[in-house]
Motif scaffolding. Sequence first.
Motif, PDB file in Angstrom:
ATOM      1  N   ASP A 171       2.571  47.831  96.080  1.00  0.00           N
ATOM      2  CA  ASP A 171       1.612  49.109  95.992  1.00  0.00           C
ATOM      3  C   ASP A 171       0.290  48.500  96.449  1.00  0.00           C
ATOM      4  O   ASP A 171       0.014  47.564  95.717  1.00  0.00           O
ATOM      5  CB  ASP A 171       1.807  49.687  94.548  1.00  0.00           C
ATOM      6  CG  ASP A 171       1.471  51.094  94.777  1.00  0.00           C
ATOM      7  OD1 ASP A 171       1.048  51.399  95.823  1.00  0.00           O
ATOM      8  OD2 ASP A 171       1.415  51.871  93.830  1.00  0.00           O
ATOM      9  N   ASP A 172      -0.346  49.305  96.968  1.00  0.00           N
ATOM     10  CA  ASP A 172      -1.913  49.056  97.358  1.00  0.00           C
ATOM     11  C   ASP A 172      -2.708  49.595  96.058  1.00  0.00           C
ATOM     12  O   ASP A 172      -2.256  49.875  95.078  1.00  0.00           O
ATOM     13  CB  ASP A 172      -2.221  49.758  98.453  1.00  0.00           C
ATOM     14  CG  ASP A 172      -2.194  51.361  98.727  1.00  0.00           C
ATOM     15  OD1 ASP A 172      -2.041  51.894  97.525  1.00  0.00           O
ATOM     16  OD2 ASP A 172      -2.078  51.754  99.655  1.00  0.00           O
ATOM     17  N   LEU A 173      -3.992  49.130  96.231  1.00  0.00           N
ATOM     18  CA  LEU A 173      -4.785  49.525  95.121  1.00  0.00           C
ATOM     19  C   LEU A 173      -5.108  50.833  94.659  1.00  0.00           C
ATOM     20  O   LEU A 173      -5.442  51.161  93.567  1.00  0.00           O
ATOM     21  CB  LEU A 173      -6.338  48.920  95.470  1.00  0.00           C
ATOM     22  CG  LEU A 173      -6.145  47.383  95.590  1.00  0.00           C
ATOM     23  CD1 LEU A 173      -7.586  46.865  96.000  1.00  0.00           C
ATOM     24  CD2 LEU A 173      -5.842  46.628  94.672  1.00  0.00           C
ATOM     25  N   SER A 174      -4.581  51.940  95.588  1.00  0.00           N
ATOM     26  CA  SER A 174      -4.387  53.223  95.132  1.00  0.00           C
ATOM     27  C   SER A 174      -3.426  53.462  94.157  1.00  0.00           C
ATOM     28  O   SER A 174      -3.522  54.360  93.351  1.00  0.00           O
ATOM     29  CB  SER A 174      -4.326  54.130  96.411  1.00  0.00           C
ATOM     30  OG  SER A 174      -2.575  53.973  96.866  1.00  0.00           O
ATOM     31  N   SER A 256       4.840  47.538  91.619  1.00  0.00           N
ATOM     32  CA  SER A 256       3.595  47.831  90.927  1.00  0.00           C
ATOM     33  C   SER A 256       2.760  46.586  91.023  1.00  0.00           C
ATOM     34  O   SER A 256       3.531  45.439  91.048  1.00  0.00           O
ATOM     35  CB  SER A 256       3.711  48.258  89.641  1.00  0.00           C
ATOM     36  OG  SER A 256       4.408  49.550  89.521  1.00  0.00           O
ATOM     37  N   ALA A 257       1.577  46.657  91.271  1.00  0.00           N
ATOM     38  CA  ALA A 257       0.720  45.330  91.144  1.00  0.00           C
ATOM     39  C   ALA A 257       0.607  44.969  89.642  1.00  0.00           C
ATOM     40  O   ALA A 257       0.709  45.903  88.806  1.00  0.00           O
ATOM     41  CB  ALA A 257      -0.597  45.729  91.613  1.00  0.00           C
ATOM     42  N   PRO A 258       0.444  43.797  89.253  1.00  0.00           N
ATOM     43  CA  PRO A 258       0.382  43.305  87.777  1.00  0.00           C
ATOM     44  C   PRO A 258      -0.814  43.728  87.374  1.00  0.00           C
ATOM     45  O   PRO A 258      -1.999  44.226  88.210  1.00  0.00           O
ATOM     46  CB  PRO A 258       0.212  41.913  88.187  1.00  0.00           C
ATOM     47  CG  PRO A 258      -0.219  41.567  89.606  1.00  0.00           C
ATOM     48  CD  PRO A 258       0.334  42.744  90.402  1.00  0.00           C
ATOM     49  N   THR A 333      -1.719  37.056  90.736  1.00  0.00           N
ATOM     50  CA  THR A 333      -0.610  37.219  91.683  1.00  0.00           C
ATOM     51  C   THR A 333       0.683  37.115  90.786  1.00  0.00           C
ATOM     52  O   THR A 333       0.652  36.034  90.201  1.00  0.00           O
ATOM     53  CB  THR A 333      -0.626  36.313  92.758  1.00  0.00           C
ATOM     54  OG1 THR A 333      -1.744  36.607  93.457  1.00  0.00           O
ATOM     55  CG2 THR A 333       0.500  36.648  93.711  1.00  0.00           C
ATOM     56  N   ASP A 334       1.616  38.106  90.728  1.00  0.00           N
ATOM     57  CA  ASP A 334       2.839  38.037  90.171  1.00  0.00           C
ATOM     58  C   ASP A 334       3.796  37.004  90.911  1.00  0.00           C
ATOM     59  O   ASP A 334       4.064  37.283  92.072  1.00  0.00           O
ATOM     60  CB  ASP A 334       3.482  39.548  90.073  1.00  0.00           C
ATOM     61  CG  ASP A 334       4.920  39.528  89.297  1.00  0.00           C
ATOM     62  OD1 ASP A 334       5.415  38.457  89.278  1.00  0.00           O
ATOM     63  OD2 ASP A 334       5.056  40.464  88.463  1.00  0.00           O
ATOM     64  N   ASN A 335       4.075  35.873  90.234  1.00  0.00           N
ATOM     65  CA  ASN A 335       4.968  34.772  90.893  1.00  0.00           C
ATOM     66  C   ASN A 335       6.268  35.522  91.274  1.00  0.00           C
ATOM     67  O   ASN A 335       6.854  34.741  92.400  1.00  0.00           O
ATOM     68  CB  ASN A 335       4.895  33.656  90.249  1.00  0.00           C
ATOM     69  CG  ASN A 335       3.789  32.983  89.684  1.00  0.00           C
ATOM     70  OD1 ASN A 335       2.805  33.120  90.509  1.00  0.00           O
ATOM     71  ND2 ASN A 335       3.487  32.490  88.510  1.00  0.00           N
ATOM     72  N   ALA A 336       6.880  36.365  90.817  1.00  0.00           N
ATOM     73  CA  ALA A 336       8.052  36.854  90.920  1.00  0.00           C
ATOM     74  C   ALA A 336       8.136  37.769  92.328  1.00  0.00           C
ATOM     75  O   ALA A 336       9.162  37.932  93.075  1.00  0.00           O
ATOM     76  CB  ALA A 336       8.699  37.519  89.908  1.00  0.00           C
ATOM     77  N   THR A 337       7.206  38.658  92.343  1.00  0.00           N
ATOM     78  CA  THR A 337       7.089  39.597  93.392  1.00  0.00           C
ATOM     79  C   THR A 337       6.118  39.441  94.470  1.00  0.00           C
ATOM     80  O   THR A 337       6.110  40.021  95.673  1.00  0.00           O
ATOM     81  CB  THR A 337       6.713  41.140  92.997  1.00  0.00           C
ATOM     82  OG1 THR A 337       5.700  41.068  92.376  1.00  0.00           O
ATOM     83  CG2 THR A 337       7.746  41.387  91.667  1.00  0.00           C
ATOM     84  N   GLY A 338       5.034  38.577  94.353  1.00  0.00           N
ATOM     85  CA  GLY A 338       4.006  38.413  95.319  1.00  0.00           C
ATOM     86  C   GLY A 338       3.036  39.595  95.083  1.00  0.00           C
ATOM     87  O   GLY A 338       2.000  39.419  95.779  1.00  0.00           O
ATOM     88  N   CYS A 339       3.114  40.521  94.433  1.00  0.00           N
ATOM     89  CA  CYS A 339       2.113  41.566  94.160  1.00  0.00           C
ATOM     90  C   CYS A 339       0.917  41.136  93.499  1.00  0.00           C
ATOM     91  O   CYS A 339       1.068  40.071  92.816  1.00  0.00           O
ATOM     92  CB  CYS A 339       2.815  42.694  93.410  1.00  0.00           C
ATOM     93  SG  CYS A 339       4.122  43.528  94.219  1.00  0.00           S
TER      94      CYS A 339
END
Length: 387
Positions: A171-174, A256-258, A333-339
Amino acid sequence: IPTAGSYQPGEVTEQWLSNPDITATNGSDITVTPTVAGQNCYDFELTDSFGCTYTETVCIDVAPEITSVQPADIIVCQNTGSVTVDLTAKDDEIRNGLVATDYDVTYFNSDADAQADMNPILTPDAFTVTTSTTVWARVFDNVNSCFKTEQVNVTFQEVNYNTVADLELCDDLSADQVETFDLTSQIAGILGTQSSADFNIAFFNSQADADANTGAITTPAAYDNVSNPETIYVRISNAQDQDCYQTGQFNIEVLSAPAIGAVSDVSDCATNPITNQLDLVLADYDAAVLNGQSAAAYTITYYNSEANAQSGASALSSPYASTDQETIYARITDNATGCFDYTSFNITVEVCEVVIPEGFSPNNDGINDTFSIPNLQQYPNFELTVF
């Protein structure tokens, strides 16, 4: 009265008059290739020894060209086994608009038989095949007695949907849980070893639409999800027979972003008052960024521009010499998803006054037990003399 006489004129020249249909000349023989149907005429001219010229016209009646075409293959939607196909279903496609009452279509097992009009297939509407095969159609002009042959292929070709992994985007920052997916990136995996020239792939929002081949997604290369997660339905069909198909599905999901903690602004004395810079040990701010989350699950990096924080380029090394009124961006940065997400904090660098105390009391009462000169750390190369 003299004896009556006679004169025999002699042949001097002969030629066929110029005509664009004449493609070859051999003495007085010509080969012609008429380009239009109907009567095509050619003039032969002879001049005798007395200079008299004679013209003879030779005409050819040309029947209209048979404009039949080779039809699309008859697809048998399986790999093996015996099946009965209706060759006559291709009659109109072969005629290509020719009037059915004027042109008969018959089928043969070889082109030689079709040319000779021998051994026709007796039951073309119930022709049994057990493997891919080729037959020939003979199109006969009932008016002019001309004919033409066309090849008809019966092809065994099974359609296979190869399972592909789900598509995931961060997801972007929105944080609206809507992203643009390229569904066409799945085509190569769905096809597998099957040729893209032989099969069509379309994407749908429901299984019913995929089965009916209606309401396909019109912008599969730039598709915004309407729910999260969402199931995309796929129809892979033979390019020559849309009724020979399989369906499958995969999911698309916006991750989702972390979560990220806030980092307080930093205001401190300059590490080097000469350059007015403050050395930051960036790892000191990791705990605030993590905000209680496991450090093993995330990677934290720091940047001196928002663009670099978004792209992940040019991360800062620690310690970092920050200047006054500089903004530092912390990225988790989430190590599992890259988000990822990022936050920022501001740096204020002060040149602080060095205060030399007038005394200290080393009596182990916990107050002024150590002689300390506040803000002296701004001058790493200082010299201290005690008198």
